[in-house]
Write an enzyme that holds these catalytic residues in place. Structure first.
Site, PDB file in Angstrom:
ATOM      1  N   GLY A  69       0.829  -1.206   0.000  1.00  0.00           N
ATOM      2  CA  GLY A  69       0.000   0.000   0.000  1.00  0.00           C
ATOM      3  C   GLY A  69       0.858   1.248   0.000  1.00  0.00           C
ATOM      4  O   GLY A  69       0.572   2.233  -0.699  1.00  0.00           O
ATOM      5  N   THR A  70       1.932   1.206   0.752  1.00  0.00           N
ATOM      6  CA  THR A  70       2.827   2.371   0.831  1.00  0.00           C
ATOM      7  C   THR A  70       3.374   2.728  -0.547  1.00  0.00           C
ATOM      8  O   THR A  70       3.404   3.902  -0.931  1.00  0.00           O
ATOM      9  CB  THR A  70       3.984   2.056   1.812  1.00  0.00           C
ATOM     10  OG1 THR A  70       3.415   1.792   3.099  1.00  0.00           O
ATOM     11  CG2 THR A  70       4.971   3.198   1.906  1.00  0.00           C
ATOM     12  N   ASN A 148      -7.516   4.501   9.319  1.00  0.00           N
ATOM     13  CA  ASN A 148      -7.072   3.217   9.872  1.00  0.00           C
ATOM     14  C   ASN A 148      -7.205   3.135  11.384  1.00  0.00           C
ATOM     15  O   ASN A 148      -7.337   2.051  11.944  1.00  0.00           O
ATOM     16  CB  ASN A 148      -5.626   2.929   9.465  1.00  0.00           C
ATOM     17  CG  ASN A 148      -4.722   4.129   9.600  1.00  0.00           C
ATOM     18  OD1 ASN A 148      -5.023   5.205   9.105  1.00  0.00           O
ATOM     19  ND2 ASN A 148      -3.608   3.956  10.276  1.00  0.00           N
ATOM     20  N   GLN A 176      -7.736   0.743   3.936  1.00  0.00           N
ATOM     21  CA  GLN A 176      -8.585   0.176   4.997  1.00  0.00           C
ATOM     22  C   GLN A 176     -10.021  -0.059   4.550  1.00  0.00           C
ATOM     23  O   GLN A 176     -10.723  -0.886   5.141  1.00  0.00           O
ATOM     24  CB  GLN A 176      -8.580   1.086   6.236  1.00  0.00           C
ATOM     25  CG  GLN A 176      -7.266   1.095   6.981  1.00  0.00           C
ATOM     26  CD  GLN A 176      -6.906  -0.240   7.621  1.00  0.00           C
ATOM     27  OE1 GLN A 176      -7.742  -1.129   7.792  1.00  0.00           O
ATOM     28  NE2 GLN A 176      -5.646  -0.405   7.980  1.00  0.00           N
ATOM     29  N   SER A 196      -4.062  -2.472  -0.486  1.00  0.00           N
ATOM     30  CA  SER A 196      -3.001  -3.357  -0.009  1.00  0.00           C
ATOM     31  C   SER A 196      -3.574  -4.740   0.292  1.00  0.00           C
ATOM     32  O   SER A 196      -4.634  -4.848   0.917  1.00  0.00           O
ATOM     33  CB  SER A 196      -2.400  -2.754   1.264  1.00  0.00           C
ATOM     34  OG  SER A 196      -1.442  -3.623   1.801  1.00  0.00           O
ATOM     35  N   HIS A 198      -2.547  -7.242   2.287  1.00  0.00           N
ATOM     36  CA  HIS A 198      -2.525  -7.879   3.611  1.00  0.00           C
ATOM     37  C   HIS A 198      -3.610  -7.375   4.557  1.00  0.00           C
ATOM     38  O   HIS A 198      -3.773  -7.912   5.652  1.00  0.00           O
ATOM     39  CB  HIS A 198      -1.135  -7.794   4.244  1.00  0.00           C
ATOM     40  CG  HIS A 198      -0.742  -6.458   4.787  1.00  0.00           C
ATOM     41  ND1 HIS A 198      -0.757  -6.176   6.131  1.00  0.00           N
ATOM     42  CD2 HIS A 198      -0.301  -5.347   4.181  1.00  0.00           C
ATOM     43  CE1 HIS A 198      -0.320  -4.934   6.315  1.00  0.00           C
ATOM     44  NE2 HIS A 198      -0.039  -4.411   5.145  1.00  0.00           N
ATOM     45  N   THR A 234      10.144  -7.482 -11.680  1.00  0.00           N
ATOM     46  CA  THR A 234       9.386  -8.707 -11.938  1.00  0.00           C
ATOM     47  C   THR A 234       8.304  -8.867 -10.878  1.00  0.00           C
ATOM     48  O   THR A 234       8.568  -8.706  -9.681  1.00  0.00           O
ATOM     49  CB  THR A 234      10.347  -9.917 -11.952  1.00  0.00           C
ATOM     50  OG1 THR A 234      11.341  -9.659 -12.938  1.00  0.00           O
ATOM     51  CG2 THR A 234       9.620 -11.215 -12.274  1.00  0.00           C
ATOM     52  N   CYS A 321       6.261   5.190  18.662  1.00  0.00           N
ATOM     53  CA  CYS A 321       7.430   5.327  19.518  1.00  0.00           C
ATOM     54  C   CYS A 321       8.461   6.178  18.781  1.00  0.00           C
ATOM     55  O   CYS A 321       8.873   5.856  17.678  1.00  0.00           O
ATOM     56  CB  CYS A 321       8.008   3.953  19.817  1.00  0.00           C
ATOM     57  SG  CYS A 321       9.190   4.038  21.144  1.00  0.00           S
TER      58      CYS A 321
HETATM   59  N1  PLP Z   1      -2.688   3.301   4.348  1.00  0.00           N
HETATM   60  C1  PLP Z   1      -3.402   2.908   5.409  1.00  0.00           C
HETATM   61  C2  PLP Z   1      -4.675   3.614   5.730  1.00  0.00           C
HETATM   62  C3  PLP Z   1      -2.970   1.836   6.183  1.00  0.00           C
HETATM   63  O1  PLP Z   1      -3.681   1.454   7.250  1.00  0.00           O
HETATM   64  C4  PLP Z   1      -1.759   1.182   5.836  1.00  0.00           C
HETATM   65  C5  PLP Z   1      -1.223   0.079   6.673  1.00  0.00           C
HETATM   66  O2  PLP Z   1      -1.345   0.101   7.871  1.00  0.00           O
HETATM   67  C6  PLP Z   1      -1.048   1.626   4.712  1.00  0.00           C
HETATM   68  C7  PLP Z   1      -1.550   2.688   3.993  1.00  0.00           C
HETATM   69  C8  PLP Z   1       0.236   0.971   4.284  1.00  0.00           C
HETATM   70  O3  PLP Z   1       0.003  -0.264   3.659  1.00  0.00           O
HETATM   71  P1  PLP Z   1       1.225  -1.332   3.538  1.00  0.00           P
HETATM   72  O4  PLP Z   1       1.438  -1.904   4.881  1.00  0.00           O
HETATM   73  O5  PLP Z   1       0.741  -2.348   2.532  1.00  0.00           O
HETATM   74  O6  PLP Z   1       2.387  -0.579   3.012  1.00  0.00           O
END
Ligand code: PLP
Length: 381
Positions: A69-70, A148, A176, A196, A198, A234, A321
């Site tokens: 997602g990032t 999130n 989310q 994302s 996961h 890839t 943290c």
């Molecule tokens: N955006 C939101 C709202 C998220 O909750 C998260 C993950 O916690 C991300 C982006 C990042 O996704 P990833 O862990 O696949 O990089």
């Protein structure tokens, strides 16, 4: 472990694992290779693209597979910066994920102007604030679909309409929202949307970016010509096939009634009934059905999380943290909570596997833990 942290990550669905294994053991060819051995791999890539597209009602060619997602979010913001025709102003919100906020800060360090919009006490964003923030030099707007930490939904439809009218690129982080509520790009005119795997019972390390047809594009990763020249590298085939299957399962689940919302409400009402001085953070209804963020006045969330961990309950706080000390959640403080209230807040996030027994176990043990910690808490001295 009773797992109440599905917004952090989810267990990979056994059906998803089932479709992934052949792409590690048997069909391990490179999807870009021309020989026959790679044909099933290429076909699986196409199928996964179609499955993800179908979940959000997009066209398969509008789906770009990424590493997480990032990466999708960074790619979207990078794209806005590169195709921005010299315009160097972007609008985000104060409650975005770090993947967005840090890329915006990076752009700022390269001469961009960033407007960070606040939210109200319930985590809601007034779409008028976006309209008012648009300037002559605004290149892009990026606002998340669902938060999130609190699950609060942002007014994506209104913002998308406004950006479309003004010809401004609009990205939404739907990481989310995907799989938890319907997210349909044929109803909401976003240009770019990140997701994302996961977070929806598929593996970590794979994501996707929806790019509406006709949107100008500039790659983030440069190298080979994969993903129609839009993302070099890839493809993570097992992960992508898993994401495709998870998207298909999520589509089916969203069309049926599921128990997640009812269990979240049962948990929240049970906590409110049995624990005094409790406050739910975020709008009561304009929220994802699985998330409950609660402020336990007078105790430190980290201490309660530690106690819950001993009871084999996993949940989390949004605090980060930094240099050895806990920073209160930027989302909760943006909603007007004091640092102390934010550091007393815990997020419980349920998933498709959460069952009534787990919720009842938590409700059985939580009041006693809170009572004991309130007695001992340094916050009460
Ligand atoms: N955006 C939101 C709202 C998220 O909750 C998260 C993950 O916690 C991300 C982006 C990042 O996704 P990833 O862990 O696949 O990089």
């Amino acid at each position: 472990m009773r797992y109440f942290d599905h917004n952090a990550t989810t267990r990979v669905d056994p059906e998803v694992i089932g479709v992934m294994i052949p792409f590690l053991q048997t069909h391990w060819g490179n999807p870009s290779s021309a020989y026959r051995f790679s044909r099933p791999v290429k076909q699986a890539l196409q199928q996964a693209r179609a499955q993800v597209a179908s979940l959000i009602r997009a066209q398969p060619e509008e789906i770009l597979f990424t590493g997480c997602g990032t990466e999708s979010i960074n790619t979207a913001l990078h794209l806005g910066a590169v195709v921005g025709r010299g315009q160097k102003h972007a609008i985000v919100t104060l409650v975005e994920h770090e993947a967005n906020l840090r890329y915006a800060a990076y752009l700022e360090s390269h001469g961009w102007k960033i407007t960070r919009l606040g939210v109200d006490g319930q985590g809601l964003l007034d779409p008028q604030a976006v309209k008012d923030a648009i300037r002559e030099d605004t290149a892009m707007v990026s606002v998340m679909w669902a938060n999130n930490e609190t699950g609060v939904l942002l007014p994506i439809h209104d913002i998308a309409m406004c950006c479309r009218d003004r010809g401004i690129l609009f990205h939404t982080d739907a990481v989310q929202a995907i799989g938890k509520i319907p997210v349909h790009v044929d109803e909401v005119p976003v240009d770019l949307l990140s997701l994302s795997a996961h977070k929806m019972n598929a593996p970590k390390g794979v994501g996707a970016l929806y790019i509406r047809k006709g949107t100008p594009f500039a790659p983030f990763l440069h190298g080979g010509g994969q993903e129609a020249g839009r993302r070099a590298g890839t493809q993570n085939m097992a992960g992508i096939v898993g994401l495709g299957k998870a998207a298909e399962l999520a589509s089916a689940r969203l069309s049926q009634k599921n128990q997640v919302g009812a269990l979240r409400d049962h948990l929240e009402q049970g906590m409110l009934r049995s624990i005094p001085n409790l406050k739910v953070n975020g709008h009561p209804t304009l929220r994802l059905p699985n998330t409950s963020n609660v402020c336990f006045d007078g105790i430190e969330a980290e201490a309660l999380l530690h106690q819950l961990d001993r009871l084999e309950v996993a949940a989390s706080s949004g605090s980060a943290c930094s240099s050895g000390s806990l920073e209160p959640s930027h989302v909760l403080t943006a909603m007007g909570l004091s640092p102390r209230q934010a550091l007393s807040s815990i997020r419980f996030s349920l998933g498709i596997e959460t069952c009534q027994e787990e919720v009842d176990y938590l409700l059985q043990h939580l009041p006693e833990q809170v009572r004991r910690l309130r007695g001992y808490s340094p916050l009460n001295q």
